[in-house]
Write a protein that holds these residues in place. Structure first.
Motif, short mmCIF file in Angstrom:
data_model
loop_
_atom_site.label_atom_id
_atom_site.label_comp_id
_atom_site.label_asym_id
_atom_site.label_seq_id
_atom_site.Cartn_x
_atom_site.Cartn_y
_atom_site.Cartn_z
N THR A 1 1.47 57.30 -20.74
CA THR A 1 2.14 56.31 -19.90
C THR A 1 3.02 56.98 -18.86
OG1 THR A 1 4.00 56.15 -21.44
CG2 THR A 1 2.16 54.63 -21.79
N ALA A 2 3.49 56.19 -17.92
CA ALA A 2 4.43 56.68 -16.90
C ALA A 2 5.83 56.69 -17.50
CB ALA A 2 4.37 55.82 -15.65
N GLY A 3 6.07 57.67 -18.34
CA GLY A 3 7.34 57.78 -19.03
C GLY A 3 7.44 56.80 -20.19
N ALA A 4 8.50 56.95 -20.98
CA ALA A 4 8.71 56.05 -22.11
C ALA A 4 9.04 54.64 -21.64
CB ALA A 4 9.84 56.59 -22.99
N THR A 5 9.65 54.51 -20.47
CA THR A 5 10.04 53.18 -19.99
C THR A 5 8.82 52.30 -19.79
OG1 THR A 5 12.02 54.08 -18.94
CG2 THR A 5 11.29 51.92 -18.21
N GLU A 6 7.74 52.86 -19.21
CA GLU A 6 6.53 52.06 -19.08
C GLU A 6 5.92 51.77 -20.45
OE1 GLU A 6 2.42 51.90 -16.53
OE2 GLU A 6 2.78 53.66 -17.79
N ALA A 7 6.00 52.73 -21.36
CA ALA A 7 5.47 52.50 -22.70
C ALA A 7 6.17 51.31 -23.37
CB ALA A 7 5.63 53.76 -23.55
N ILE A 8 7.49 51.25 -23.21
CA ILE A 8 8.25 50.13 -23.78
C ILE A 8 7.81 48.82 -23.13
CG2 ILE A 8 10.57 49.11 -23.90
CD1 ILE A 8 11.57 52.13 -23.87
N ALA A 9 7.72 48.81 -21.81
CA ALA A 9 7.34 47.59 -21.10
C ALA A 9 5.94 47.14 -21.50
CB ALA A 9 7.41 47.83 -19.58
N ALA A 10 4.99 48.05 -21.50
CA ALA A 10 3.61 47.69 -21.82
C ALA A 10 3.50 47.18 -23.26
CB ALA A 10 2.69 48.88 -21.60
N ALA A 11 4.20 47.83 -24.18
CA ALA A 11 4.14 47.42 -25.58
C ALA A 11 4.70 46.01 -25.77
CB ALA A 11 4.89 48.42 -26.46
#
Length: 413
Positions: free
Chosen positions: A122-132
């Motif tokens: 992902t584009a950093g952990a922030t995108e991972a949080i958003a996508a999840a």
């Protein structure tokens, strides 16, 4: 398409050009979606701008003031020169990085992941949080989050239409602690998932094995998903990091988030990832593909090499950050703050009440003018701002010389 353009410009006189019955015209409604009402510019942007404006030492935002390992940076340069990653990489991430991430989880934690189905870059952990959260939360679902929380948690839960339910970590005996009874009481029939963060930003708490086992038991008992942000997994100074995915019953219900930014001091590269069971990865990937689609092509090759660094690198990183933590903690104590010395992460939380203040937001806005140092108020990480009002956070991922200068300036208080 023509109908849409005509409706927008007002050139059509047909009935289809007007608003739907009961709809509010654009001029009558806010531009920002109501789900993000109350969310403005992040506190990190505000305080970093204040640091630039005043020339203050920026201990607010958590980025190092030195770059990561030269070998890793050179790997990125080599990838660019060799034409690897300059065009769109594969949607799930390049195979080399997914394989390295799976190997990291196996060698360190004994967690088996198929790099083809169980890993997503992902584009950093922030995108991972958003996508999840966008993938797993329906409107009206309740999401339990440990408070104080990283500010993107609140925004992403809101974007998903979920309802945030905070469980507050409370200061006691020089550290912040989780009340498992409070967590248990927060679970209702509408609870969908627990959003976990350990090592915890901003308090520096590292949840122990017994605490994680209790959380896992609650998740299994109530059939809850867990999204766990573990980006500081290698920055633990006391205790040990235990991924909750490794506890009984958790493998198929846990989305684990990792990142290269903090571990390798390369926050600008924005390379993060999730590991989970194939069905969970598929759900998150379905959302992620419509966010950035892909990113950081050459950097992915470099991070794949970074994950192969010897254990000595991680030991040196922890020792260096532990020394800097202690340097700043001692300086803050000498300046009059009550200091909660963190067991992990980049951050130290302090209480400003011994200095005769109680409003952390006002204190942080005045601090650069008073002594040339920037911090972040913890109140912005709480649903109930009063809970966090007297607490502020300093980042110690800076050079020892800069931390010594900051400590000297803070003693003027």
């Amino acid at each position: 398409m023509a109908t849409t353009e005509q409706s927008t410009t007002g050139s059509s006189t047909g009935p289809e050009s007007g608003p739907a019955p009961g709809a509010r015209r654009t001029a009558d409604r806010p531009l920002l979606t109501g789900r993000l009402t109350g969310f403005g510019t992040t506190i990190f942007a505000e305080m970093s701008a204040l640091a630039a404006e005043t020339g203050a030492i920026n201990l607010g935002q958590g980025f190092p003031d030195t770059d990561g390992p030269e070998s890793v940076r050179e790997a990125a340069v080599r990838a660019i020169r060799d034409g690897r990653g300059n065009q769109y990489p594969p949607g799930p991430g390049i195979p080399e990085l997914r394989t390295a991430i799976a190997g990291h989880q196996l060698s360190r934690y004994g967690l088996h992941h198929d790099p083809d189905t169980d890993v997503l870059v992902t584009a950093g952990a922030t995108e991972a949080i958003a996508a999840a959260l966008l993938a797993l939360v329906e409107p009206g679902d309740e999401v339990i989050a440990l408070e104080p929380y990283y500010d993107s948690y609140a925004a992403c839960i809101a974007l998903a239409g979920g309802r945030r339910v905070p469980v507050t970590l409370r200061p006691r005996d020089g550290a912040y602690h989780l009340d498992l009874d409070e967590l248990r009481d927060a679970i209702t029939d509408r609870t969908r998932l627990i959003l976990l963060n350990t090592p915890h930003n901003p308090t520096g708490t590292v949840l122990g094995r017994d605490e994680l086992a209790a959380i896992a038991e609650l998740a299994v008992e109530h059939d809850l998903l867990v999204v766990t942000d573990e980006v500081y997994e290698h920055l633990v100074f006391e205790g040990e990091h235990h991924p909750i995915a490794g506890f009984p019953g958790m493998r198929e219900r846990t989305v684990t988030i990792g990142s290269a930014g903090k571990t390798y001091s390369l926050t600008g590269w924005k390379v993060g990832w999730i590991t989970a069971s194939a069905p969970l990865v598929t759900a998150v990937r379905t959302v992620k593909q419509f966010l950035t689609y892909v990113s950081a092509g050459p950097f992915q090759y470099a991070v794949a090499e970074a994950l192969q660094l010897p254990e000595a690198y991680y030991e040196e990183l922890r020792a260096s950050l532990r020394a800097r933590r202690d340097l700043l903690a001692d300086g803050l104590t000498a300046a009059g703050f009550t200091v909660y010395r963190p067991a992990g992460t980049y951050f130290i939380t302090t209480d400003i009440r011994p200095l005769g203040a109680s409003d952390g937001i006002a204190f942080c806005r005045e601090l650069p003018h008073r002594c040339g140092v920037v911090a972040v108020p913890n109140a912005v990480f709480y649903d109930d701002a009063e809970q966090g009002a007297p607490f502020i956070r300093f980042a110690f991922c800076k050079s020892p010389a800069l931390l010594e200068e900051a400590a000297a300036r803070l003693r003027r208080l």
